[in-house]
Design an enzyme around this catalytic site. Structure first.
Site, PDB file in Angstrom:
ATOM      1  CB  VAL A 125      -9.727   1.271  15.960  1.00  0.00           C
ATOM      2  CG1 VAL A 125     -10.771   2.669  15.883  1.00  0.00           C
ATOM      3  CG2 VAL A 125      -8.649   1.652  15.222  1.00  0.00           C
ATOM      4  CG  HIS A 145      -5.514   3.780   0.804  1.00  0.00           C
ATOM      5  ND1 HIS A 145      -5.263   2.537   0.646  1.00  0.00           N
ATOM      6  CD2 HIS A 145      -6.597   3.761   0.511  1.00  0.00           C
ATOM      7  CE1 HIS A 145      -6.099   1.737   0.434  1.00  0.00           C
ATOM      8  NE2 HIS A 145      -7.015   2.621  -0.141  1.00  0.00           N
ATOM      9  CB  SER A 204      -9.295   0.458  -0.065  1.00  0.00           C
ATOM     10  OG  SER A 204      -8.783   0.533  -1.214  1.00  0.00           O
ATOM     11  CG  ASN A 218     -13.787   1.706  -4.415  1.00  0.00           C
ATOM     12  OD1 ASN A 218     -14.180   0.775  -3.900  1.00  0.00           O
ATOM     13  ND2 ASN A 218     -12.736   2.311  -3.849  1.00  0.00           N
ATOM     14  CG  ASP A 266      -2.322   0.683   0.826  1.00  0.00           C
ATOM     15  OD1 ASP A 266      -2.296   1.882   0.861  1.00  0.00           O
ATOM     16  OD2 ASP A 266      -3.097  -0.174   0.801  1.00  0.00           O
ATOM     17  CG  ASP A 324      -4.987   1.669  18.408  1.00  0.00           C
ATOM     18  OD1 ASP A 324      -4.756   0.780  19.161  1.00  0.00           O
ATOM     19  OD2 ASP A 324      -6.022   1.838  17.775  1.00  0.00           O
ATOM     20  CG  ASN A 342      -4.212  -0.208  22.395  1.00  0.00           C
ATOM     21  OD1 ASN A 342      -5.444   0.148  22.202  1.00  0.00           O
ATOM     22  ND2 ASN A 342      -3.242   0.394  21.575  1.00  0.00           N
TER      23      ASN A 342
END
Length: 497
Positions: free
Chosen positions: A176, A159, A317, A250, A129, A137, A172
């Site tokens: 998220v 991205h 994606s 997409n 990517d 995180d 944690n």
């Protein structure tokens, strides 16, 4: 001129970083308390009551007869004796639970896998990517940059960081949490800050993933153009046991009869992923076509972003890393399954959407995790048994052999067609699929092997025996008329008999 691949079609809404907690001071000599007074008490009366108990009011409120105060431990009983006081409570410290679970997590049944202990630990995932940015995180295991303007695999576009968080954001208590939050993610930076990549940089990134023994490659990008080089490296990765997960694209329209799926999702060696919303409906932008294999959440997905932030993004994606994450859970649960077997399990467990069976919008359906209960160990093979102990005959003779595999659970099965057959001397006998054809005089051994076991049979094609000499026991006879004389004849043959 190098060919550019534009890979990212997603909208991002940045949000503030998560974090923080309520905090308060507490001395060794004093207690932080909340004092509830009678409805008629005013602020002066509340202050006097606390003061008489040796404390001090730190705050009072307009709508309720409540005050916070710091009082000595011994003064609490004195406060409770005051007729104007209804109760005294400790001003407890409350932590803010700030970890967000995106809607896609329950919709893919991921918590069931977590409760069984599957977190993706030990599974290596290459995120091909725009790189992955440092983030509290995310734990990045390593990576590589294939772009020509930097050796760093850090994300300067956003991205790749978002994709990485969907796969493996840490569990944690803040931010998220990713589907496979203990998987090892590797940043393969092939896209630049504008979200574009040369095809050669993608090929190089996948080549790096093969060389470095990745288990899964996540490709949340694609192109409308086919490429021999692209197909070749994707096929090579799959042949090396790597699962390749690719966004379908997409480019979707209301007319799903038009095939709008991108490459490499169109390749047989890649798993093409479509996007759905939280209601299980096909996202309007999601490409459709016969190469869509599964669907996953891809509308308004919250994940990690550059600058230590988090963002909402839409796109196939975002759906692709959901599939990658579930495959990482499967790989941990069933480490001995091949990539083809894991792929079959993925489609088998998908939740059917749309028309019954596989379709162009959802493939086999919405990807689902589960408890991934341990599979029964296959029975061990004890040996092979042939249906004959030897073969003899003349040239041109054909014999059909069968071989049976016996297992430790008492079962057996015919493996004639699957086994490997060889002859030590093809001039004497040839063998294929268990069929033996005698070709010439002599002896040989026909061998069969299957799953590490072997068996053999002797083949003898003797030369024909010819008469070489004939001897009589007497050279002449004589005697009277009517007398019988015994004469013996001895035949000598080429085999010495």
């Amino acid at each position: 001129m190098k060919k550019m691949v534009s890979g990212f079609t997603a909208a991002a809404l940045l949000v503030s970083p998560f974090g923080g907690s309520f905090a308060g001071a507490e001395s060794h000599d004093e207690k932080r308390v909340i004092v509830v007074f009678e409805e008629t008490a005013d602020s002066r009366e509340m202050g006097d009551a606390v003061k008489e108990a040796g404390g001090v009011v730190t705050e009072s409120f307009e709508q309720v007869p409540v005050a916070t105060a710091e009082v000595p431990a011994g003064g609490i009983d004195e406060l409770l004796d005051d007729p104007a006081v209804q109760s005294v409570e400790e001003d407890i410290l409350i932590s803010l639970n700030t970890q967000s679970v995106d809607w896609g997590i329950p919709n893919t049944n991921t918590p069931k896998a977590w409760t069984s202990g599957w977190t993706g630990e030990g599974v290596k995932v290459a995120v091909v990517d725009s790189g992955i940015a440092a983030h509290t995180d995310l734990r990045i295991a390593g990576g590589v940059s294939t772009v020509d303007y930097t050796a760093s695999y850090s994300d300067d576009q956003g991205h790749g960081t978002h994709v990485a968080g969907i796969i493996a954001a840490a569990d944690n208590s803040y931010g998220v949490v990713g589907v496979a939050h203990e998987a090892s993610i590797y940043a393969v930076k092939a896209f630049n800050a504008e979200g574009q990549a040369y095809l050669s940089d993608l090929v190089e990134g996948i080549d790096w993933a093969i060389t470095n023994d990745m288990d899964i490659i996540n490709l949340s990008a694609g192109t409308r153009s086919d490429s021999t080089a692209f197909r070749s490296v994707i096929d090579k990765a799959y042949a090396n046991g790597i699962l390749v997960v690719a966004a379908s694209g997409n480019n979707g329209t209301s007319d799903t009869s038009v095939d709008t799926v991108n490459y490499p999702a169109r390749y047989d060696s890649a798993i093409g992923v479509a996007a759905v919303d939280k209601y299980g409906r096909r996202a309007s932008f999601s490409s459709a076509g016969p190469d869509v294999e599964v669907a996953a959440p891809g509308v308004r997905i919250m994940s990690t972003y550059t600058g230590g932030q988090y963002a909402y993004m839409d796109g196939t994606s975002m759906a692709t890393p959901y599939v990658t994450g579930v495959l990482a859970l499967m790989k941990q649960a069933y480490p001995n399954l091949s990539n083809k077997e894991l792929r079959a399990l993925l489609t088998e467990q998908a939740k059917d959407l749309g028309v019954a069976g596989r379709d162009v919008s959802f493939g086999y359906g919405l990807v689902q995790a589960s408890e991934f209960e341990p599979m029964a160990e296959p029975a061990a093979m004890m040996g092979l048994k042939l249906n004959a102990s030897s073969i003899t005959g003349v040239p041109g003779t054909e014999r059909a052999l069968t071989v049976t595999a016996a297992y430790d659970d008492g079962t057996s099965r015919d493996v004639t067609a699957e086994a490997a057959w060889t002859s030590d001397n093809a001039a004497v006998a040839e063998v294929a699929g268990g069929k033996v054809t005698l070709k010439g005089y002599g002896t040989t051994i026909v061998r069969v092997s299957f799953d590490g076991q072997s068996a053999a049979i002797a083949v003898d094609v003797p030369e024909p025996v010819t008469l070489t000499d004939l001897d009589l026991s007497a050279s002449s006879v004589s005697g009277e008329i009517g007398e019988s004389v015994q004469v013996a004849a001895t035949a000598d043959y080429s085999d010495g008999s």
